[in-house]
Motif scaffolding. Sequence first.
Motif, PDB file in Angstrom:
ATOM      1  N   LEU A 413       0.823  -1.202   0.000  1.00 20.47           N
ATOM      2  CA  LEU A 413       0.000   0.000   0.000  1.00 20.47           C
ATOM      3  C   LEU A 413       0.862   1.258   0.000  1.00 20.47           C
ATOM      4  CD1 LEU A 413      -2.796  -1.055   2.514  1.00 20.47           C
ATOM      5  CD2 LEU A 413      -2.900  -1.028   0.030  1.00 20.47           C
ATOM      6  N   GLU A 414       1.983   1.219   0.712  1.00 19.04           N
ATOM      7  CA  GLU A 414       2.861   2.382   0.753  1.00 19.04           C
ATOM      8  C   GLU A 414       3.471   2.665  -0.614  1.00 19.04           C
ATOM      9  OE1 GLU A 414       6.708   4.089   3.282  1.00 19.04           O
ATOM     10  OE2 GLU A 414       6.069   2.013   3.518  1.00 19.04           O
ATOM     11  N   ARG A 415       3.827   1.606  -1.349  1.00 22.02           N
ATOM     12  CA  ARG A 415       4.523   1.784  -2.625  1.00 22.02           C
ATOM     13  C   ARG A 415       3.573   2.122  -3.777  1.00 22.02           C
ATOM     14  NH1 ARG A 415       9.580  -1.055  -2.372  1.00 22.02           N
ATOM     15  NH2 ARG A 415       9.743  -0.892  -4.633  1.00 22.02           N
ATOM     16  N   VAL A 416       2.347   1.598  -3.746  1.00 20.18           N
ATOM     17  CA  VAL A 416       1.466   1.815  -4.904  1.00 20.18           C
ATOM     18  C   VAL A 416       0.220   2.624  -4.575  1.00 20.18           C
ATOM     19  CG1 VAL A 416       2.237  -0.346  -5.930  1.00 20.18           C
ATOM     20  CG2 VAL A 416       0.116  -0.321  -4.625  1.00 20.18           C
ATOM     21  N   GLY A 417      -0.096   2.788  -3.286  1.00 25.97           N
ATOM     22  CA  GLY A 417      -1.355   3.421  -2.917  1.00 25.97           C
ATOM     23  C   GLY A 417      -1.539   4.805  -3.504  1.00 25.97           C
ATOM     24  N   ARG A 554      -9.994   2.482   9.746  1.00 22.83           N
ATOM     25  CA  ARG A 554      -9.342   1.710   8.687  1.00 22.83           C
ATOM     26  C   ARG A 554      -8.823   2.634   7.585  1.00 22.83           C
ATOM     27  NH1 ARG A 554     -11.821  -3.201   5.091  1.00 22.83           N
ATOM     28  NH2 ARG A 554     -12.859  -1.474   4.043  1.00 22.83           N
ATOM     29  N   ALA A 555      -9.592   3.676   7.254  1.00 19.15           N
ATOM     30  CA  ALA A 555      -9.131   4.622   6.244  1.00 19.15           C
ATOM     31  C   ALA A 555      -7.859   5.341   6.705  1.00 19.15           C
ATOM     32  CB  ALA A 555     -10.232   5.629   5.939  1.00 19.15           C
ATOM     33  N   LEU A 556      -7.823   5.738   7.974  1.00 17.95           N
ATOM     34  CA  LEU A 556      -6.635   6.408   8.506  1.00 17.95           C
ATOM     35  C   LEU A 556      -5.450   5.446   8.584  1.00 17.95           C
ATOM     36  CD1 LEU A 556      -8.264   8.532  11.365  1.00 17.95           C
ATOM     37  CD2 LEU A 556      -7.387   9.361   9.165  1.00 17.95           C
ATOM     38  N   GLU A 557      -5.707   4.187   8.966  1.00 22.93           N
ATOM     39  CA  GLU A 557      -4.629   3.201   9.030  1.00 22.93           C
ATOM     40  C   GLU A 557      -4.029   2.953   7.648  1.00 22.93           C
ATOM     41  OE1 GLU A 557      -6.112   0.574  12.880  1.00 22.93           O
ATOM     42  OE2 GLU A 557      -6.647  -0.057  10.868  1.00 22.93           O
ATOM     43  N   ASP A 558      -4.880   2.963   6.605  1.00 29.27           N
ATOM     44  CA  ASP A 558      -4.362   2.786   5.253  1.00 29.27           C
ATOM     45  C   ASP A 558      -3.494   3.972   4.843  1.00 29.27           C
ATOM     46  OD1 ASP A 558      -5.581   0.371   5.022  1.00 29.27           O
ATOM     47  OD2 ASP A 558      -7.274   1.078   3.829  1.00 29.27           O
ATOM     48  N   ALA A 561      -0.251   3.461   6.578  1.00 33.93           N
ATOM     49  CA  ALA A 561       0.540   2.449   5.884  1.00 33.93           C
ATOM     50  C   ALA A 561       1.147   3.008   4.602  1.00 33.93           C
ATOM     51  CB  ALA A 561      -0.327   1.229   5.564  1.00 33.93           C
ATOM     52  N   ALA A 562       0.465   3.981   3.985  1.00 34.51           N
ATOM     53  CA  ALA A 562       0.975   4.581   2.754  1.00 34.51           C
ATOM     54  C   ALA A 562       2.045   5.634   3.025  1.00 34.51           C
ATOM     55  CB  ALA A 562      -0.171   5.203   1.968  1.00 34.51           C
ATOM     56  N   GLY A 563       2.388   5.863   4.316  1.00 36.02           N
ATOM     57  CA  GLY A 563       3.513   6.727   4.631  1.00 36.02           C
ATOM     58  C   GLY A 563       3.216   7.936   5.485  1.00 36.02           C
ATOM     59  N   ASP A 564       1.938   8.237   5.771  1.00 36.04           N
ATOM     60  CA  ASP A 564       1.606   9.415   6.576  1.00 36.04           C
ATOM     61  C   ASP A 564       1.597   9.043   8.054  1.00 36.04           C
ATOM     62  OD1 ASP A 564       0.758  11.765   7.660  1.00 36.04           O
ATOM     63  OD2 ASP A 564      -1.082  11.944   6.476  1.00 36.04           O
ATOM     64  N   HIS A 565       2.774   8.991   8.684  1.00 33.32           N
ATOM     65  CA  HIS A 565       2.886   8.547  10.068  1.00 33.32           C
ATOM     66  C   HIS A 565       2.470   9.610  11.077  1.00 33.32           C
ATOM     67  CE1 HIS A 565       5.973   5.206   8.860  1.00 33.32           C
ATOM     68  NE2 HIS A 565       4.782   5.055   8.312  1.00 33.32           N
TER      69      HIS A 565
END
Length: 776
Positions: A413-417, A554-558, A561-565
């Motif tokens: 998800l981080e690489r392609v999201g 779940r939306a925030l967790e995604d 995972a896509a890089g917004d820590h």
Amino acid sequence: MITSIATLPPEECEPVPDAGLGTLVTERGNLPLESVDVTAAVSGLIAGVEVVQGFRNPHDVALEATYVFPLPDRAAVTAFRMEADGRVIEGTLKERGQARADYDQAVAEGRRAAIAEEDRPDVFTIRVGNIVPGERVTVHLTLNQPLPYEDGAATFRFPLVVAPRYIPGTPLDGGQAGDGWAPDTDAVPDASRITPPVLLPGFPNPVRLSLAVSVDPAGLELRELRSSLHVVQEEGSTVRLQPGERLDRDFILRLSFDASTSLALVPDDGEGDADGDGTFSLTVVPDPAPATAAAKDVVLVLDRSGSMTGWKMVAARRAAARIVDTLTRGDRFAVLSFDTVVERPEGLGEGLSEASDRNRYRAVEHLARLEARGGTEMLAPLEQAVALLAGSDGDRVLVLVTDGQVGNEDQILERVGARLAGVRVHTVGIDRAVNAGFLGRLAGLGSGRCELVESEDRLDEAMEHIHRRIGAPLVTDLSLKADGLDLVPGTVSHLGSIYPGVPLTVLGRYRHPRDGALTVHGVDGAVQPWERRVAGVRTDSPATRAIWARARLRALEDRYAAGDHSLEGEIVEISLEYGVLCRFTAFVAVDSKVVAEGGPGHRVIQPVELPSGWQSPAVAAAPMMMTAMAPPQPGAPAGPPGAPGAAPKFAAGGMGGAPRGVAAGGSAPRARMAPPRPAPVAAPAAARELPRAELGEELRRLRAAESLGAADQLRYLQDLGSRLAALAVHLGGHAELEALARDLQSGTDVDALWQRAVDGLEALSRSGGRRPFWKR
């Protein structure tokens, strides 16, 4: 660490004639998990579920039991409790690190405790500590889940087993996050938490399973109930599993009835507080209408890895061929099949090809020859697919056909999201224990659909759905306008598009409503304005609030995972405010009574079933689940046939399972492997980073040892100082670490030194950022 325990006398053991290698049975059993009871109440498109897990200690010492299990990926877990010896201990939802510290301290002090953690949207772990010999402990989970609905039917799906997952990446140094068969890697840092040992085929049913679903169509006409994979019996409005069913595949119940357009307004304090804040749930059922056939660019990505062996590969080939056959001459397409390498049909070139009869024939011919093999290196083909669609100006569609059994979901998800903007992603999950959480997340990021196929019998129906999804949606460019409702900014779920037969569902929060209505605006297939206004009706449905919170989390967790820590604080805040479990929080239940001085003397991770339809582990699962595997580099020699591999840990059900890498009762399977990645070159000592994960683990152990006597505490601190001194030397020098090590090795004031150790380790483990949540 697993400690040795007394050997059972021969008269207490007897062999099981039809069992797998290495199994045995005793009068008290040999595994901690005795039973799983699932009770669900379906009302319209929402199900309330209670899961009860029963544990029993068959050993002669206090036991800590760990169970890794699935739950529906969109379910909101809202309550947790533990019952033992007539005592009921309600669980408390806390930040995950604090919950773990509370659990570890209680267990070290000899008190009963239980903790429930989320490792993936659909993978959870429960630990129950200090179960005394012969004692039974039950843990209860309460959850609510929405039911997906399309083409006149809702689906209640309840997963029952975590399937083995392919773990890519290079193994990490230091302590492991869990006790599973796979080591943590740079691609899957918590691999050891999501890979429980697997029972060998033939092991007698170790867990008593009961599952009952009561159905209330909420005023709608219920036309039909269908169970897909299990044998069931109906008792009025209740469906029950027949006794003897195993936890080796998803339970699937389909309910046929007609849904209707509606807007439910659910005040936080019930209907009596109609003017307060609340949650809305909007459902818009589209009118029957054919989708327009606009030209499109389609990239089909097909998983041919080892886990797809058997009926799954047959179904995947058929599904992919059906998708190719639906394309028209105005479309362009590409087909990528993958395991540890990515392959394309011969004669179709490197880019997108015209969907002519000849090109479609070449693609179908390529698909017909595919057999399952190798590992599930999913990231590379998805990146290639996104790159192929990046230059397209038309309707862009990506279709992924897979069982989804990978551990590096967050990495993917981080690489392609972020690159999926403007691409409609449809996922087809083929398995009886499918990784629905990941496939749903991927489809959600691409505003597409996730279709799950649990058998060949279901394939034709599912592919008809996918055929309609690949075509242009009925309505796009959706927006929402409120009338009388003050919508809370940032709380409304993603609108997406409207497809034939699939209702649009939108959740969100509102403040102080007056009358309340919502209007959905969009553009139809003829590029004409489209709108639908729906008036609100106040209802009393507490589950709606929890389901919204889970969807928001779940939306925030995604996005995390896509890089917004930066979202971690917001995620924890929402989880605690609404009482819904997420990956950054945990439920913990701690008893006040000391029952096992010195803590547990034995620790067991419960083995799970091999999913129904999978081949035996020595044949199929081992090559699929290799870790540290990489695709062959251009020009590199192929790996030798029969190269020894690190097979997963399988258990025959004995105490603690077989040793890592060995199937119980036999030797390690051998598998064909791709060449291993070269070992990373060590950085110069002065440039090495401070290992915060290991320091955090030292802090956890230190807190767990607080109940030791003064003399033992002093010895513990001196040992800790020696370890920290050695670590400082390994790092090439570190002033703060060296100072802490000197203090711990030279002091005599135990209380002051203990606090110095806690403060020092907290500061060092925090420096440069917080620990990953799976290591806290």
